[in-house]
Motif scaffolding. Structure first.
Motif, PDB file in Angstrom:
ATOM      1  N   SER A  58       0.818  -1.206   0.000  1.00  0.00           N
ATOM      2  CA  SER A  58       0.000   0.000   0.000  1.00  0.00           C
ATOM      3  C   SER A  58       0.852   1.255   0.000  1.00  0.00           C
ATOM      4  CB  SER A  58      -0.918  -0.005   1.227  1.00  0.00           C
ATOM      5  OG  SER A  58      -1.593   1.235   1.347  1.00  0.00           O
ATOM      6  N   SER A  59       0.377   2.263  -0.730  1.00  0.00           N
ATOM      7  CA  SER A  59       0.969   3.594  -0.678  1.00  0.00           C
ATOM      8  C   SER A  59       0.153   4.529   0.196  1.00  0.00           C
ATOM      9  CB  SER A  59       1.052   4.187  -2.091  1.00  0.00           C
ATOM     10  OG  SER A  59       1.872   3.400  -2.922  1.00  0.00           O
ATOM     11  N   ASP A  60      -0.992   4.059   0.662  1.00  0.00           N
ATOM     12  CA  ASP A  60      -1.934   4.906   1.398  1.00  0.00           C
ATOM     13  C   ASP A  60      -1.376   5.264   2.773  1.00  0.00           C
ATOM     14  OD1 ASP A  60      -4.132   6.079   2.678  1.00  0.00           O
ATOM     15  OD2 ASP A  60      -5.543   4.885   1.508  1.00  0.00           O
ATOM     16  N   ALA A  61      -1.330   6.555   3.063  1.00  0.00           N
ATOM     17  CA  ALA A  61      -0.826   7.015   4.349  1.00  0.00           C
ATOM     18  C   ALA A  61      -1.656   6.483   5.509  1.00  0.00           C
ATOM     19  CB  ALA A  61      -0.821   8.541   4.383  1.00  0.00           C
ATOM     20  N   ALA A  62      -2.924   6.132   5.244  1.00  0.00           N
ATOM     21  CA  ALA A  62      -3.788   5.624   6.312  1.00  0.00           C
ATOM     22  C   ALA A  62      -3.308   4.275   6.832  1.00  0.00           C
ATOM     23  CB  ALA A  62      -5.227   5.500   5.812  1.00  0.00           C
ATOM     24  N   PRO A  81      -3.855  13.646   1.472  1.00  0.00           N
ATOM     25  CA  PRO A  81      -2.703  13.130   0.722  1.00  0.00           C
ATOM     26  C   PRO A  81      -2.921  13.283  -0.780  1.00  0.00           C
ATOM     27  CG  PRO A  81      -3.443  11.558   2.381  1.00  0.00           C
ATOM     28  CD  PRO A  81      -4.490  12.606   2.293  1.00  0.00           C
ATOM     29  N   SER A  82      -1.846  13.477  -1.510  1.00  0.00           N
ATOM     30  CA  SER A  82      -1.951  13.485  -2.968  1.00  0.00           C
ATOM     31  C   SER A  82      -2.221  12.064  -3.448  1.00  0.00           C
ATOM     32  CB  SER A  82      -0.649  14.001  -3.583  1.00  0.00           C
ATOM     33  OG  SER A  82       0.393  13.045  -3.398  1.00  0.00           O
ATOM     34  N   PHE A  83      -2.571  11.936  -4.723  1.00  0.00           N
ATOM     35  CA  PHE A  83      -2.868  10.593  -5.237  1.00  0.00           C
ATOM     36  C   PHE A  83      -1.645   9.682  -5.205  1.00  0.00           C
ATOM     37  CE2 PHE A  83      -2.176  13.093  -9.230  1.00  0.00           C
ATOM     38  CZ  PHE A  83      -1.122  12.391  -9.777  1.00  0.00           C
ATOM     39  N   LEU A  84      -0.451  10.279  -5.096  1.00  0.00           N
ATOM     40  CA  LEU A  84       0.761   9.473  -4.955  1.00  0.00           C
ATOM     41  C   LEU A  84       0.730   8.654  -3.678  1.00  0.00           C
ATOM     42  CD1 LEU A  84       3.547   9.076  -6.393  1.00  0.00           C
ATOM     43  CD2 LEU A  84       4.447  10.800  -4.828  1.00  0.00           C
ATOM     44  N   HIS A 354       1.859   3.561  -9.768  1.00  0.00           N
ATOM     45  CA  HIS A 354       2.468   4.799  -9.281  1.00  0.00           C
ATOM     46  C   HIS A 354       3.684   5.205 -10.108  1.00  0.00           C
ATOM     47  CE1 HIS A 354      -0.070   5.264  -5.768  1.00  0.00           C
ATOM     48  NE2 HIS A 354       0.130   3.996  -5.460  1.00  0.00           N
ATOM     49  N   SER A 355       3.818   4.666 -11.302  1.00  0.00           N
ATOM     50  CA  SER A 355       4.926   5.097 -12.156  1.00  0.00           C
ATOM     51  C   SER A 355       4.819   6.604 -12.379  1.00  0.00           C
ATOM     52  CB  SER A 355       4.902   4.354 -13.495  1.00  0.00           C
ATOM     53  OG  SER A 355       3.686   4.593 -14.175  1.00  0.00           O
TER      54      SER A 355
END
Length: 415
Positions: A58-62, A81-84, A354-355
């Motif tokens: 996961s890239s999600d900060a949550a 958060p940004s979509f990144l 996420h490229s």
């Protein structure tokens, strides 16, 4: 060398000029876990590539604890958060909306239509150096070029650069894990700067709401395509991301590129004679000296088995892209700079969902920049090697690149 010291040495500024021997050591333990609660560090090409496409990462900060990821906490930054830093489906929705103003299918000619403008910006910068005997490639060229481009693309006044740079610098510094405990360059300073940059961009977004123009801020506010419009907070978060990502990595790509060519003058001469070689040179640079060295913001959302190691749910993962790019299991003679490689499927722009969003623009900017530097700088020579580097371990590149020249040729259109 003990494993306990390896990660610290990689992030230590003393290793910034040449981290590659440490990456070679790192690959001997492809899944490195130094201490309880610390990250799992992944360094082999195929493992990194697989995890970049793995929905269990996961890239999600949550999914990260506050201690792991203070920078991305919405309640702390005042911006989502940004979509990144999001996972599907929200990531996909926001990225599609942002892309609709950047390229096909809604704006298919925007990027290609900028070629002439990019060449003009480069020519004007180099024209300003005619008569110089000494040049700082960073301050006088590699930084102002992509900053000017992203400002024009987004619709941010170029003359505001000193103002927003004061916020961009601490935000970028906050990405470096080595700064986590530093009150001046760590997550808290980054949070405050992100709020200030968001407030600045909010003024521009309000202007575009009243008076739309031909720029990305206006497109983000209007919302095109089947996904509709972003919320105002999403527009601000996306704008912060695009402004920063739109120039920070490109500065490093151009500077790392020029440094590499000066260290390999045979390829600089080839580029001077054949500007079309810039395409292959930039791709090899993205493998050989990538502007983003590693991605420290990923979290396992379930247990993952990798090379006999169980990475527990909730663990942080660092993906060391630069180590994977020089993995001998993937690339022959990986420590050799070779623009003639037949297979350069690098990790320089990441991979998967996420490229790098701005990869097409960054490629084009670097190709034009390096070709024109090769053509117009007369006998450029490094004054200091290695040059002084930026402190950031994630976004690695020289802070200055001073060269002596026998002149800068005046602009002449190519035949």
């Amino acid at each position: 060398m003990t494993h306990a010291s390896l990660l610290r040495r990689i992030t230590d500024y003393a290793s910034r000029a040449d981290p590659y021997p440490l990456y070679e050591e790192l690959r001997k333990t492809p899944v490195l876990h130094e201490e309880e609660g610390g990250p799992y560090v992944i360094s082999s090409y195929y493992d990194i590539k697989g995890l970049l496409h793995d929905p269990r990462i996961s890239s999600d900060a949550a999914n990260a604890t506050a201690a792991d990821d203070e920078f991305s906490a919405p309640e702390a930054t005042g911006l989502p958060p940004s979509f990144l830093r999001l996972d599907p489906p929200e990531h996909d929705r926001l990225r599609r909306i942002a892309n609709s103003s950047f390229g096909p299918p809604h704006c298919p000619g925007r990027l290609d239509g900028m070629r002439g403008e990019l060449r003009t910006i480069v020519s004007e910068l180099l024209d300003g150096l005619v008569g110089a005997e000494r040049i700082d490639v960073v301050d006088q060229f590699a930084y102002p070029f992509p900053v000017t481009v992203i400002c024009r693309l987004l619709g941010v006044p170029r003359e505001d650069e000193p103002r927003f740079r004061a916020w961009v610098d601490p935000i970028v510094a906050g990405l470096d894990p080595g700064n986590r405990d530093d009150p001046d360059t760590g997550p808290k300073a980054a949070q405050e700067a992100r709020v200030q940059l968001g407030m600045y961009l909010a003024e521009l977004v309000e202007e575009r709401t009243r008076d739309p123009r031909d720029d990305m801020l206006s497109d983000l506010v209007a919302g095109h395509g089947p996904d509709g419009a972003m919320s105002m907070m999403e527009v601000l978060s996306t704008s912060v991301l695009l402004l920063i990502a739109g120039h920070e990595t490109t500065v490093n790509l151009i500077t790392n590129g020029m440094l590499t060519l000066l260290r390999h003058p045979e390829h600089l001469e080839r580029l001077r004679a054949d500007p079309g070689l810039s395409v292959r040179i930039v791709e090899e640079l993205l493998r050989y000296e990538p502007p983003v060295q590693f991605v420290p913001q990923r979290t396992c959302i379930t247990d993952i088995e990798l090379r006999g190691v169980t990475i527990p749910k909730g663990s942080r993962i660092w993906l060391v892209l630069a180590a994977g790019n020089r993995d001998p299991e993937r690339f022959a003679d990986p420590d050799r700079f070779d623009p003639d490689r037949e297979d350069i499927e690098h990790l320089g722009f990441g991979s998967g969902i996420h490229s790098c969003f701005g990869a097409p623009l960054a490629r084009l900017e670097a190709q034009i920049a390096l070709a024109e530097l090769a053509r117009r700088l007369v006998d450029p020579r490094l004054i200091e090697d290695p040059p002084p580097y930026r402190t950031n371990a994630v976004l690695r590149g020289p802070r200055h690149l001073n060269v002596e020249v026998d002149g800068v040729l005046p602009y002449r259109p190519r035949a």
